[in-house]
Write a protein that holds these residues in place. Structure first.
Motif, PDB file in Angstrom:
ATOM      1  N   HIS A  30       1.136  -1.370   0.015  1.00  0.00           N
ATOM      2  CA  HIS A  30       0.049   0.056  -0.373  1.00  0.00           C
ATOM      3  C   HIS A  30       0.590   1.356  -0.485  1.00  0.00           C
ATOM      4  O   HIS A  30       0.328   2.503   0.074  1.00  0.00           O
ATOM      5  N   THR A  31       2.165   1.104   0.512  1.00  0.00           N
ATOM      6  CA  THR A  31       3.324   2.002   0.313  1.00  0.00           C
ATOM      7  C   THR A  31       4.462   1.300  -0.309  1.00  0.00           C
ATOM      8  O   THR A  31       5.479   1.764   0.713  1.00  0.00           O
ATOM      9  N   LYS A  51      10.021   5.041  -2.907  1.00  0.00           N
ATOM     10  CA  LYS A  51      10.061   5.832  -3.921  1.00  0.00           C
ATOM     11  C   LYS A  51      11.431   5.829  -4.614  1.00  0.00           C
ATOM     12  O   LYS A  51      12.776   6.061  -4.697  1.00  0.00           O
ATOM     13  N   ARG A  55       4.162   3.536 -10.068  1.00  0.00           N
ATOM     14  CA  ARG A  55       3.304   3.496  -8.819  1.00  0.00           C
ATOM     15  C   ARG A  55       1.900   3.552  -9.428  1.00  0.00           C
ATOM     16  O   ARG A  55       1.800   2.767  -8.205  1.00  0.00           O
ATOM     17  N   ARG A  84      -0.396   0.604  -7.978  1.00  0.00           N
ATOM     18  CA  ARG A  84      -1.476   0.589  -6.909  1.00  0.00           C
ATOM     19  C   ARG A  84      -2.787  -0.226  -7.524  1.00  0.00           C
ATOM     20  O   ARG A  84      -3.645  -0.261  -6.813  1.00  0.00           O
TER      21      ARG A  84
END
Length: 218
Positions: free
Chosen positions: A145-146, A149, A171, A175
């Motif tokens: 979920h995260t 980067k 990204r 998702r």
């Protein structure tokens, strides 16, 4: 008397995808811990306890009432989540077993991979939650979920690759692959009268417990 005879059933999805984790613990370990929390909560409430998993061969663990009932259920969860089973008939088989075991007023906690939930037709859930309390915990990992980067190194097919997760396009695809299915599963279950919550591998194993104890979903 009726309250003391209520059954709390823990349903263990043992999909191979649960034997993975990047933060704190594997999803499988978090599932076992959350199941143990449910067992102790059931004993606190005076319930009988039982457990089963998606197996076409292994019978559900339904110990008789007594001081050792919880230990038998906890041992089953430990065995099931120590390593991915060689055979797993899936969550559909487990829910078929559960439907036969659960009477009106019973409680059920389902520990599940998101993909296992989405593989079932939505129509499978309303009958389970009618006159029963059904809670589903969706096991997730923080990287899903995260995502960081940065460059994420992966090993696939014996070959090392790197994903550039600083890319907006990648990204967005990430998702779609990991976050959107969780949202879809939550919406599907909520429409069916099921209480549902994601449980991350780095969360407190009892953080979901507020969902337990509110009575049948319908």
């Amino acid at each position: 008397q009726a309250e003391r005879e209520r059954l709390t059933l823990v349903v263990a999805d043992t999909s191979p995808l649960l034997y993975f984790g990047t933060r704190t613990r594997f999803k499988s370990v978090q599932a076992a811990r959350a199941g143990a929390v449910a067992v102790w909560a059931a004993l606190r409430d005076g319930d009988r306890v039982a457990a089963l998993r998606g197996s076409a061969r292994e019978a559900p663990v339904v110990p008789p009432p007594g001081p050792h009932a919880a230990l038998r259920v906890l041992d089953a969860l430990r065995r099931w989540y120590t390593a991915a089973p060689a055979e797993d008939a899936g969550l559909a088989v487990a829910l078929d077993h559960a439907d036969r075991l659960l009477r009106p007023g019973s409680r059920m906690l389902v520990l599940a991979d998101v993909g296992s939930v989405l593989a079932l037709p939505e129509a499978r859930w309303p009958g389970l939650s009618r006159h029963r309390e059904v809670v589903v915990l969706l096991l997730v990992d923080p990287i899903e979920h995260t995502p960081p980067k940065t460059q994420l190194p992966l090993l696939t097919g014996g070959r090392r690759v790197e994903l550039d997760l600083s890319s907006d396009a990648l990204r967005a695809r990430w998702r779609q692959q990991f976050v959107a299915p969780v949202e879809q599963a939550m919406q599907r279950l909520s429409r069916s009268g099921v209480r549902v919550q994601p449980l991350s591998t780095d969360a407190a194993s009892e953080s979901w417990l507020g969902l337990f104890g509110g009575g049948p979903g319908r």
